[in-house]
Design a protein around this motif. Structure first.
Motif, PDB file in Angstrom:
ATOM      1  N   HIS A 272       0.818  -1.211   0.000  1.00 18.58           N
ATOM      2  CA  HIS A 272       0.000   0.000   0.000  1.00 18.58           C
ATOM      3  C   HIS A 272       0.855   1.266   0.000  1.00 18.58           C
ATOM      4  O   HIS A 272       0.378   2.332  -0.378  1.00 18.58           O
ATOM      5  N   VAL A 273       2.073   1.164   0.464  1.00 18.97           N
ATOM      6  CA  VAL A 273       3.008   2.295   0.373  1.00 18.97           C
ATOM      7  C   VAL A 273       3.972   1.990  -0.763  1.00 18.97           C
ATOM      8  O   VAL A 273       4.896   1.189  -0.619  1.00 18.97           O
ATOM      9  N   ARG A 274       3.729   2.631  -1.904  1.00 22.37           N
ATOM     10  CA  ARG A 274       4.538   2.387  -3.105  1.00 22.37           C
ATOM     11  C   ARG A 274       5.293   3.641  -3.542  1.00 22.37           C
ATOM     12  O   ARG A 274       6.437   3.558  -3.996  1.00 22.37           O
ATOM     13  N   VAL A 275       4.683   4.827  -3.417  1.00 20.49           N
ATOM     14  CA  VAL A 275       5.293   6.071  -3.892  1.00 20.49           C
ATOM     15  C   VAL A 275       5.525   6.993  -2.700  1.00 20.49           C
ATOM     16  O   VAL A 275       4.595   7.300  -1.950  1.00 20.49           O
ATOM     17  N   VAL A 276       6.781   7.454  -2.548  1.00 20.57           N
ATOM     18  CA  VAL A 276       7.195   8.223  -1.374  1.00 20.57           C
ATOM     19  C   VAL A 276       7.884   9.505  -1.824  1.00 20.57           C
ATOM     20  O   VAL A 276       8.541   9.533  -2.875  1.00 20.57           O
ATOM     21  N   LEU A 277       7.744  10.555  -1.031  1.00 22.11           N
ATOM     22  CA  LEU A 277       8.490  11.801  -1.223  1.00 22.11           C
ATOM     23  C   LEU A 277       9.424  11.971  -0.035  1.00 22.11           C
ATOM     24  O   LEU A 277       8.985  11.954   1.119  1.00 22.11           O
ATOM     25  N   ASP A 278      10.725  12.144  -0.317  1.00 27.58           N
ATOM     26  CA  ASP A 278      11.713  12.387   0.743  1.00 27.58           C
ATOM     27  C   ASP A 278      12.173  13.829   0.624  1.00 27.58           C
ATOM     28  O   ASP A 278      12.831  14.213  -0.357  1.00 27.58           O
ATOM     29  N   VAL A 279      11.820  14.648   1.612  1.00 25.87           N
ATOM     30  CA  VAL A 279      12.091  16.090   1.593  1.00 25.87           C
ATOM     31  C   VAL A 279      13.415  16.366   2.284  1.00 25.87           C
ATOM     32  O   VAL A 279      13.646  15.904   3.407  1.00 25.87           O
ATOM     33  N   GLY A 280      14.306  17.141   1.617  1.00 23.45           N
ATOM     34  CA  GLY A 280      15.623  17.390   2.180  1.00 23.45           C
ATOM     35  C   GLY A 280      16.398  16.099   2.281  1.00 23.45           C
ATOM     36  O   GLY A 280      16.840  15.682   3.356  1.00 23.45           O
ATOM     37  N   CYS A 281      16.567  15.446   1.151  1.00 17.95           N
ATOM     38  CA  CYS A 281      16.944  14.027   1.096  1.00 17.95           C
ATOM     39  C   CYS A 281      18.408  13.744   1.358  1.00 17.95           C
ATOM     40  O   CYS A 281      18.798  12.578   1.452  1.00 17.95           O
ATOM     41  N   VAL A 300      13.932  14.965  -3.034  1.00 22.23           N
ATOM     42  CA  VAL A 300      14.042  16.370  -3.420  1.00 22.23           C
ATOM     43  C   VAL A 300      14.840  17.140  -2.377  1.00 22.23           C
ATOM     44  O   VAL A 300      14.826  16.816  -1.184  1.00 22.23           O
ATOM     45  N   ALA A 301      15.536  18.170  -2.861  1.00 22.64           N
ATOM     46  CA  ALA A 301      16.284  19.084  -1.995  1.00 22.64           C
ATOM     47  C   ALA A 301      16.581  20.330  -2.809  1.00 22.64           C
ATOM     48  O   ALA A 301      16.673  20.270  -4.044  1.00 22.64           O
ATOM     49  N   PRO A 302      16.733  21.464  -2.159  1.00 16.80           N
ATOM     50  CA  PRO A 302      17.087  22.688  -2.896  1.00 16.80           C
ATOM     51  C   PRO A 302      18.571  22.722  -3.217  1.00 16.80           C
ATOM     52  O   PRO A 302      19.377  21.977  -2.641  1.00 16.80           O
ATOM     53  N   LYS A 303      18.935  23.566  -4.137  1.00 22.06           N
ATOM     54  CA  LYS A 303      20.341  23.779  -4.450  1.00 22.06           C
ATOM     55  C   LYS A 303      20.866  24.853  -3.496  1.00 22.06           C
ATOM     56  O   LYS A 303      21.130  25.994  -3.874  1.00 22.06           O
ATOM     57  N   ASP A 304      21.066  24.451  -2.239  1.00 25.78           N
ATOM     58  CA  ASP A 304      21.464  25.396  -1.199  1.00 25.78           C
ATOM     59  C   ASP A 304      22.938  25.203  -0.865  1.00 25.78           C
ATOM     60  O   ASP A 304      23.749  24.893  -1.734  1.00 25.78           O
ATOM     61  N   VAL A 305      23.296  25.335   0.414  1.00 25.76           N
ATOM     62  CA  VAL A 305      24.704  25.208   0.801  1.00 25.76           C
ATOM     63  C   VAL A 305      25.243  23.816   0.518  1.00 25.76           C
ATOM     64  O   VAL A 305      26.441  23.616   0.340  1.00 25.76           O
ATOM     65  N   HIS A 306      24.347  22.810   0.496  1.00 28.51           N
ATOM     66  CA  HIS A 306      24.732  21.445   0.126  1.00 28.51           C
ATOM     67  C   HIS A 306      24.239  21.168  -1.290  1.00 28.51           C
ATOM     68  O   HIS A 306      23.566  20.168  -1.542  1.00 28.51           O
ATOM     69  N   GLU A 307      24.620  22.023  -2.213  1.00 32.47           N
ATOM     70  CA  GLU A 307      23.993  22.046  -3.524  1.00 32.47           C
ATOM     71  C   GLU A 307      24.169  20.765  -4.327  1.00 32.47           C
ATOM     72  O   GLU A 307      23.390  20.493  -5.228  1.00 32.47           O
ATOM     73  N   ASN A 308      25.147  19.952  -4.037  1.00 30.85           N
ATOM     74  CA  ASN A 308      25.412  18.779  -4.869  1.00 30.85           C
ATOM     75  C   ASN A 308      24.723  17.509  -4.386  1.00 30.85           C
ATOM     76  O   ASN A 308      24.954  16.435  -4.948  1.00 30.85           O
ATOM     77  N   GLN A 309      23.860  17.595  -3.377  1.00 28.65           N
ATOM     78  CA  GLN A 309      23.250  16.374  -2.857  1.00 28.65           C
ATOM     79  C   GLN A 309      22.375  15.687  -3.904  1.00 28.65           C
ATOM     80  O   GLN A 309      22.384  14.446  -4.030  1.00 28.65           O
ATOM     81  N   ILE A 310      21.618  16.452  -4.700  1.00 28.14           N
ATOM     82  CA  ILE A 310      20.798  15.844  -5.754  1.00 28.14           C
ATOM     83  C   ILE A 310      21.686  15.276  -6.858  1.00 28.14           C
ATOM     84  O   ILE A 310      21.384  14.235  -7.447  1.00 28.14           O
TER      85      ILE A 310
END
Length: 664
Positions: A272-281, A300-310
């Motif tokens: 039942h849990v198939r699709v997940v969103l991870d914020v600030g991943c 998902v994560a913003p291109k902030d001080v840790h810009e290369n995480q995505i």
């Protein structure tokens, strides 16, 4: 003894002549067959009664080798001269492939990153100014000037997130506006080929890439310096290693997931849990380990001080995209995610009347879960306890039920209908959104401090468990705004059958299972049939399903199927790092978008997103094919045009482009 003369021979009875002839024939046959047993066999042919009268006779020597040239050479060639002494035996040579050493031991230090020389173009800069052409049958040539390489400083350029001039002119950045999209003006967009970093290598294939990637492909050590003690990421020689930890993952991501399942048994990962969103991943270890549980996570994560995480996440082969909770809706539909997770994501969920948590509520499926791992959950300092009370107050007014608070994590459950919202005290905030508000309208739409209404007919709440939901037409299929002369369910099934056969042809005829397919994008996804077909054909990849704003919004159907996707306008750049996709698929995209923007802008964006060695498959009308071919050649791609299964006189063609590694 009587000697027969010539005349006497003729007077022998006929019966004796026949008997003599038969004896001679048998004798020759015997000697011929006897000779063929020890050397080259004679060829004999026979017929068979089991075949039709017109069948070709089959030799009994079928499939037996006959080296006639050796026999001829043996007969004609002079005997070889014997050497005075035999030559010494050749020295033992161990051919090294970098995986197994000379002792037969598997080695971890192997190189897989070298490119085929045919896929590398040296001195591309010296070709600037030349013209690439394609032959348009009966209509002359299409010519495009070769594109130059961008400066090396742009090797990680994301056009709409790196628009420094516009960001500097923003009136305010207090709410994270600088992390949102600010695209270049028309005519000032990308007009060159984004170069790879020095010493770029072919990415390590999945599943090994989950745990390590090449340093030179993402040559940044800031995350190692900032998060090395939290078990996110380490550097060892020419590789980054990902131990599977995180700020709150004390026992690793896998153990953390097990703890969540134990805390709330109804959270059944992969069902039942198939699709997940991870914020600030972070580097997306949460989503990486969920993949082994049949769960697809949008990290998902913003291109902030840790810009290369995505960038790290995508290099690992984990679904991810640059996105920020700021002032606009995220580009995902309502009721998209079965679970939304935030572990130390540095977001103030209660600010501005809870407007950011209301955005989570919009995207969370009816009956879905929100998991929050943060200091206010478990630390007992006065300030943090105040933040926890604010969160409890807000979630109560949102009608969320706190189902677990254990260790570092608190988990809430969203209601399945509107009854709780309607029974709140009059004037309770946040208010319900106006019935005219479309919760699936997301392209440049401002956040709203109101509670998104759930459909009264229950659409979105009653999705089938995975994996059946992949091919089950969902309820929300009926709400898609499309002109349909036949049943929407029939359209859904027809698209699924079409792409199942299409991908099957690619697998059989174009050897897709030999490709390095991991990160895939469908640029005009429809109902997600292409992504579903890749799953059915056991291709170990994930698909970013993109729904263009120029067509109907089918994103709710894609998420109800257990897939992920995003809304986008292809006249603007996509929010991802360069070199993050192995395959881009586009069916019927360019013949539609050419009415809205220049085809070359979309092709340049495709080049930016594609990894060197990656492929673009474009199925479209002949009217755009030759222009695409000229643009592909101008970008240094290896281009091939093929007929579709409808034959050479069909109005559609297949464009296959392979991106090469360019060096200046």
């Amino acid at each position: 003894m009587t000697i027969l003369g010539n005349g006497d021979w003729l007077r022998i009875p006929l019966i004796l002549k026949v008997c003599g002839f038969v004896m001679m024939a048998v004798t020759f046959f015997y000697f011929g067959k006897h000779w063929s047993d020890g050397s080259q066999q004679l060829l004999f042919f026979t017929t068979t009664t089991s075949r039709a009268p017109s069948a070709v006779s089959v030799s009994p020597n079928l499939d037996k080798p006959f080296n006639l040239s050796a026999l001829i050479n043996e007969t004609l060639a002079p005997p070889p001269l014997l050497p005075s002494s035999p030559p010494p035996p050749p020295p033992d040579v161990v051919q090294r492939f970098g995986i197994v050493d000379e002792n037969g031991t598997m080695s971890d230090e192997f190189e897989v990153g070298d490119f085929d020389p045919d896929k590398v173009v040296e001195n591309w800069g010296s070709q600037n100014g030349s013209v690439a052409e394609s032959e348009r049958s009966g209509e002359g040539r299409v010519s495009v000037k070769r594109f130059e390489l961008c400066p090396k400083s742009m090797s990680e350029y994301i056009p709409c997130l790196d628009n420094v001039e516009v960001i500097k002119r923003l009136k305010s950045t207090a709410k994270g506006e600088r992390f949102e999209r600010h695209c270049p003006e028309a005519g000032r967009g990308l007009n060159c080929l984004v170069p790879p970093p020095k010493s770029y290598k072919t990415p390590i294939p999945w599943p090994k890439s989950r745990d390590e990637v090449w340093f030179f492909n993402v040559p940044h050590t800031k995350l190692v310096e900032d998060k090395g003690g939290q078990n996110w990421i380490t550097r060892q020689k020419n590789k980054f290693k990902f131990p599977g930890g995180g700020t709150q993952f004390i026992h690793g991501a896998d153990g953390y997931l097990t703890d969540i399942s134990k805390a709330v048994p109804d959270i059944t990962f992969g069902q039942h849990v198939r699709v997940v969103l991870d914020v600030g991943c972070g580097v997306a270890s949460f989503g990486a380990y969920l993949l082994s549980r049949d769960v697809l996570t949008m990290s998902v994560a913003p291109k902030d001080v840790h810009e290369n995480q995505i960038q790290f996440a995508l290099e690992r082969g984990v679904p991810a995209m640059v996105a920020a909770f700021a002032t606009h809706r995220l580009l995902y539909p309502s009721q998209a995610f079965d679970l939304i997770h935030c572990s130390r994501c540095r977001i103030s969920w209660t600010r501005d009347d809870g407007i950011l948590l209301l955005e989570v509520n919009r995207m969370l499926r009816a009956g879905g879960y929100f998991a929050w791992a943060a200091q206010p959950v478990y630390k007992h300092k006065e300030v943090l306890e105040g933040q926890w009370q604010e969160m409890l107050n807000l979630t109560t007014r949102l009608c969320w039920e706190l189902v677990s608070k254990q260790g570092y994590v608190a988990i809430w459950k969203k209601p399945v209908n509107n009854s709780c919202y309607l029974n709140r005290d009059e004037g309770t905030k946040p208010l319900l959104c106006d019935p005219s508000d479309d919760p699936d309208k997301v392209w440049y739409v401002d956040l709203k401090a109101c509670i998104t209404r759930l459909p009264e007919n229950g659409y979105g709440a009653n999705v089938t468990a995975w994996p059946d939901r992949l091919q089950t037409p969902p309820d929300r299929l009926q709400s898609i705004q499309i002109d349909a002369f036949i049943s929407r369910k029939e359209l859904f099934k027809a698209e699924s059958r079409y792409f199942h056969e299409l991908v099957g042809g690619y697998v059989r005829g174009l050897q897709w299972k030999k490709f390095r397919l991991r990160n895939v994008m469908d640029m005009r996804a429809g109902f997600g049939g292409f992504a579903a077909a890749l799953i059915e054909h056991d291709l170990n990849c994930w698909v970013m399903n993109v729904v263009p704003v120029s067509g109907p919004n089918t994103l709710p159907v894609i998420y109800d199927r257990g897939l992920i996707g995003v809304m986008h306008d292809w006249c603007e750049p996509f929010d991802t790092y360069p070199r993050t996709y192995d395959l881009l698929h586009a069916a019927g995209l360019f013949s539609i978008e050419k009415k809205r923007c220049d085809i070359s802008t979309i092709m340049l964006e495709m080049d930016r997103m594609l990894r060197p060695g990656g492929h673009a498959y474009i199925r479209d009308s002949i009217s755009v094919m030759y222009e695409l071919q000229a643009i592909g050649n101008a970008m240094g791609w290896g281009v091939n045009l093929r007929d579709t299964s409808e034959g050479p006189h069909a109005s559609y063609r297949l464009f296959i482009g392979e991106k090469r590694l360019l060096h200046s």
